[in-house]
Design an enzyme around this catalytic site. Sequence first.
Site, PDB file in Angstrom:
ATOM      1  N   GLY A  46       0.835  -1.193   0.000  1.00 57.70           N
ATOM      2  CA  GLY A  46       0.000   0.000   0.000  1.00 57.70           C
ATOM      3  C   GLY A  46       0.870   1.244   0.000  1.00 57.70           C
ATOM      4  O   GLY A  46       2.057   1.180   0.352  1.00 57.70           O
ATOM      5  N   GLN A  51       3.109   9.885   1.636  1.00 55.17           N
ATOM      6  CA  GLN A  51       4.395   9.197   1.475  1.00 55.17           C
ATOM      7  C   GLN A  51       5.158   9.662   0.242  1.00 55.17           C
ATOM      8  O   GLN A  51       6.360   9.432   0.140  1.00 55.17           O
ATOM      9  CB  GLN A  51       4.196   7.678   1.420  1.00 55.17           C
ATOM     10  CG  GLN A  51       3.689   7.104   2.741  1.00 55.17           C
ATOM     11  CD  GLN A  51       3.570   5.606   2.664  1.00 55.17           C
ATOM     12  OE1 GLN A  51       2.568   5.091   2.197  1.00 55.17           O
ATOM     13  NE2 GLN A  51       4.599   4.893   3.069  1.00 55.17           N
ATOM     14  N   CYS A  88       6.599  -0.544   6.746  1.00 53.45           N
ATOM     15  CA  CYS A  88       6.129   0.639   6.009  1.00 53.45           C
ATOM     16  C   CYS A  88       7.240   1.094   5.070  1.00 53.45           C
ATOM     17  O   CYS A  88       8.406   1.133   5.466  1.00 53.45           O
ATOM     18  CB  CYS A  88       5.810   1.736   7.010  1.00 53.45           C
ATOM     19  SG  CYS A  88       5.288   3.281   6.264  1.00 53.45           S
ATOM     20  N   LEU A  89       6.870   1.484   3.848  1.00 54.04           N
ATOM     21  CA  LEU A  89       7.880   1.960   2.901  1.00 54.04           C
ATOM     22  C   LEU A  89       8.561   3.238   3.391  1.00 54.04           C
ATOM     23  O   LEU A  89       9.668   3.545   2.967  1.00 54.04           O
ATOM     24  CB  LEU A  89       7.241   2.206   1.525  1.00 54.04           C
ATOM     25  CG  LEU A  89       6.713   0.956   0.804  1.00 54.04           C
ATOM     26  CD1 LEU A  89       6.007   1.356  -0.481  1.00 54.04           C
ATOM     27  CD2 LEU A  89       7.828  -0.043   0.527  1.00 54.04           C
ATOM     28  N   HIS A 130      -3.529   0.846   8.229  1.00 54.27           N
ATOM     29  CA  HIS A 130      -2.176   1.411   8.165  1.00 54.27           C
ATOM     30  C   HIS A 130      -2.158   2.621   7.219  1.00 54.27           C
ATOM     31  O   HIS A 130      -1.630   3.681   7.553  1.00 54.27           O
ATOM     32  CB  HIS A 130      -1.203   0.321   7.682  1.00 54.27           C
ATOM     33  CG  HIS A 130       0.199   0.789   7.449  1.00 54.27           C
ATOM     34  ND1 HIS A 130       1.252   0.323   8.188  1.00 54.27           N
ATOM     35  CD2 HIS A 130       0.720   1.666   6.556  1.00 54.27           C
ATOM     36  CE1 HIS A 130       2.370   0.920   7.761  1.00 54.27           C
ATOM     37  NE2 HIS A 130       2.072   1.720   6.764  1.00 54.27           N
ATOM     38  N   GLU A 131      -2.754   2.445   6.029  1.00 57.95           N
ATOM     39  CA  GLU A 131      -2.752   3.548   5.055  1.00 57.95           C
ATOM     40  C   GLU A 131      -3.624   4.704   5.539  1.00 57.95           C
ATOM     41  O   GLU A 131      -3.275   5.871   5.357  1.00 57.95           O
ATOM     42  CB  GLU A 131      -3.209   3.058   3.677  1.00 57.95           C
ATOM     43  CG  GLU A 131      -2.321   1.989   3.049  1.00 57.95           C
ATOM     44  CD  GLU A 131      -0.840   2.320   3.040  1.00 57.95           C
ATOM     45  OE1 GLU A 131      -0.480   3.508   2.966  1.00 57.95           O
ATOM     46  OE2 GLU A 131      -0.031   1.384   3.144  1.00 57.95           O
ATOM     47  N   HIS A 134      -1.780   7.006   7.771  1.00 57.69           N
ATOM     48  CA  HIS A 134      -0.913   7.986   7.083  1.00 57.69           C
ATOM     49  C   HIS A 134      -1.664   9.294   6.810  1.00 57.69           C
ATOM     50  O   HIS A 134      -1.066  10.370   6.860  1.00 57.69           O
ATOM     51  CB  HIS A 134      -0.409   7.431   5.742  1.00 57.69           C
ATOM     52  CG  HIS A 134       0.784   6.541   5.867  1.00 57.69           C
ATOM     53  ND1 HIS A 134       1.985   6.959   6.370  1.00 57.69           N
ATOM     54  CD2 HIS A 134       0.963   5.238   5.517  1.00 57.69           C
ATOM     55  CE1 HIS A 134       2.854   5.963   6.333  1.00 57.69           C
ATOM     56  NE2 HIS A 134       2.262   4.900   5.827  1.00 57.69           N
TER      57      HIS A 134
HETATM   58 ZN    ZN Z   1       3.151   3.051   5.653  1.00 58.58          ZN
END
Ligand code: ZN
Length: 154
Positions: A46, A51, A88-89, A130-131, A134
């Site tokens: 995701g 991000q 997480c990226l 999670h997304e 953000h």
């Molecule tokens: Zn993330």
Amino acid sequence: MGIRTIRTQEEELLRKVSKPVKRFDENLWTLLEDMKETMYMAEGLGLAAPQIGLLRRVFVIDVGENLIEFVNPEILEVDGEQFGEEGCLSVPKKYGQVRRPNRVKMKAQDRHGNFFEVEGEELMARAMLHEYDHLEGRLFIDLVEGDLVDATDK
Ligand code: ZN
């Protein structure tokens, strides 16, 4: 545009609340295409707009079934509990154990502004929440129980 740079946890922008999308136009479609490309390139499940440096309420998810684009998502219901590994990226190569609801129901808009509802369980619920975090300026490291672990120690 294409592949965008993924912002990492030191960036203050990741701690800000994103703003709703009002125009469902080519700018949004380009953003969604770039987010999709960037997510697949980085091998993430995701990716949320903050991000890549944009405080807009948009995220994309593909947990291996198909890609879903969420614009202006809202949480309608959560229930149950799951406890498991998350990464997480924006926190590269770190993992931790996070407790989340096991099921979530969200309402969102698609790229044309049409409303839809989607329910996720287990990994999908984890990814959606999670997304969503953000968009509220929260990162999974805020929720980790125990230590953050390096990918290389696994
Ligand atoms: Zn993330």
